[in-house]
Write a protein that holds these residues in place. Structure first.
Motif, PDB file in Angstrom:
ATOM      1  N   ILE A   1      -7.062   9.157   2.551  1.00 29.03           N
ATOM      2  CA  ILE A   1      -7.346   7.773   2.133  1.00 29.03           C
ATOM      3  C   ILE A   1      -7.584   6.921   3.374  1.00 29.03           C
ATOM      4  O   ILE A   1      -6.785   6.943   4.316  1.00 29.03           O
ATOM      5  CB  ILE A   1      -6.181   7.205   1.298  1.00 29.03           C
TER       6      ILE A   1
ATOM      7  N   THR B   1      -9.135   2.889   4.607  1.00 26.19           N
ATOM      8  CA  THR B   1      -9.537   1.573   4.106  1.00 26.19           C
ATOM      9  C   THR B   1     -10.251   0.796   5.207  1.00 26.19           C
ATOM     10  O   THR B   1     -10.057   1.064   6.389  1.00 26.19           O
ATOM     11  CB  THR B   1      -8.335   0.724   3.619  1.00 26.19           C
TER      12      THR B   1
ATOM     13  N   TRP C   1       0.825  -1.217   0.000  1.00 25.46           N
ATOM     14  CA  TRP C   1       0.000   0.000   0.000  1.00 25.46           C
ATOM     15  C   TRP C   1       0.856   1.263   0.000  1.00 25.46           C
ATOM     16  O   TRP C   1       0.326   2.367  -0.189  1.00 25.46           O
ATOM     17  CB  TRP C   1      -0.892   0.025   1.246  1.00 25.46           C
TER      18      TRP C   1
ATOM     19  N   ARG D   1      -9.482  -4.810   0.338  1.00 26.01           N
ATOM     20  CA  ARG D   1     -10.014  -3.853   1.314  1.00 26.01           C
ATOM     21  C   ARG D   1     -10.830  -2.802   0.581  1.00 26.01           C
ATOM     22  O   ARG D   1     -10.475  -2.399  -0.531  1.00 26.01           O
ATOM     23  CB  ARG D   1      -8.876  -3.172   2.075  1.00 26.01           C
TER      24      ARG D   1
ATOM     25  N   THR E   1     -11.519   0.679  -0.209  1.00 28.97           N
ATOM     26  CA  THR E   1     -10.588   1.801  -0.143  1.00 28.97           C
ATOM     27  C   THR E   1     -11.313   3.089  -0.492  1.00 28.97           C
ATOM     28  O   THR E   1     -11.973   3.157  -1.525  1.00 28.97           O
ATOM     29  CB  THR E   1      -9.430   1.538  -1.134  1.00 28.97           C
TER      30      THR E   1
END
Ligand code: BTN
Length: 251
Positions: free
Chosen positions: A124, A126, A85, A136, A138
């Motif tokens: 951001i 998740t 990520w 996930r 997101t």
């Protein structure tokens, strides 16, 4: 203003089956709303725009203030399963900046800047849905200032997109960003930050500048590493800053 909901949808649906676009007159926060939906099992890819947010959120627990008409506040929610990520917010910043204007700089890790003033921010979040092996959900939240607003206690007044693109309203900005944003997220999911590194570097607002970190560290920023960590040359040598909890500003 008429939102280009259908046109945005048309540009994206082939990339994201089941995609929907929704415009809400008011919500607490588009990120919070998509998170609520995900927790209730609603994880279809969604672009959610709010004309007004009553509890907009920024990074590090901060609020995000925006005035209806003078700003664009939206979130894109979709299931995502990248191997790594790290660098996601930088990749999103690159996609947004490329879609809008050559003069937008990116301030690590997720601010959009014009001439050292904040144009917008990216938040951001998740959520796990189902078992851990599943992608996930997101949520990529973006807030952009369209027109100048008062500094409101900020040390520097914010920037506004109209300075760069006088003819672009919130709907047009959304339309320009929607597809590139989805494509960037899908490229990131497959290949990670690597494909965004060079483009980030050309827009890096901190490159070769003296910086101060919120943990007290000072040094000179030297771009980002392969995973998107901010490289800072300090008295103790080169440090790779990855923590989302650290904020950084030019010293
Ligand atoms: C930051 O600069 O700290 C990030 C700001 C992110 C703001 C956007 S506005 C749309 C979405 N909904 C929120 O509550 N926050 C993000």
């Amino acid at each position: 203003m008429r939102w280009p909901a259908e046109a945005s949808w048309e540009r994206v649906v082939a990339l994201l089956p089941g995609f929907t676009v929704e415009i809400l007159p008011e919500v607490d926060s588009t990120n919070t709303e998509l998170m609520r939906r995900a927790r209730a099992g609603r994880t279809e890819p969604t672009l959610l725009v709010a004309e007004r947010q009553t509890a907009g959120r920024g990074r590090l627990g901060r609020g995000w203030q925006s005035a209806p008409g003078d700003s664009l506040t939206f979130s894109l929610g979709l299931p995502l399963a990248p191997q790594d990520w790290s660098g996601l917010s930088l990749a999103v910043g690159v996609a947004v900046a490329d879609a809008l204007h050559a003069d937008i700089r990116l301030k690590w890790p997720n601010d959009l800047w014009v001439a050292d003033r904040k144009l917008g921010g990216i938040l951001i979040e998740t959520a796990a849905v189902g078992d851990p092996a599943q992608p996930r959900f997101t949520i990529v939240g973006i807030g952009l200032n369209l027109a100048a607003r008062p500094a409101e206690g900020l040390s520097t007044p914010p920037a506004a997109l109209r300075e760069l693109l006088p003819e672009v309203d919130a709907g047009e900005a959304l339309l320009r960003m929607a597809e590139p944003l989805v494509r960037a997220l899908q490229a990131f999911e497959q290949f990670g930050f690597a494909g965004f590194h060079a483009r980030f570097s050309t827009r890096d607002a901190l490159a070769d500048r003296a910086v101060a970190l919120s943990d007290g560290t000072t040094g000179t920023a030297h771009g980002v590493g392969e995973q998107g960590a901010l490289l800072v040359h300090t008295a103790a040598g080169m440090v790779a800053v990855t923590s989302a909890e650290v904020s950084v500003r030019p010293a």
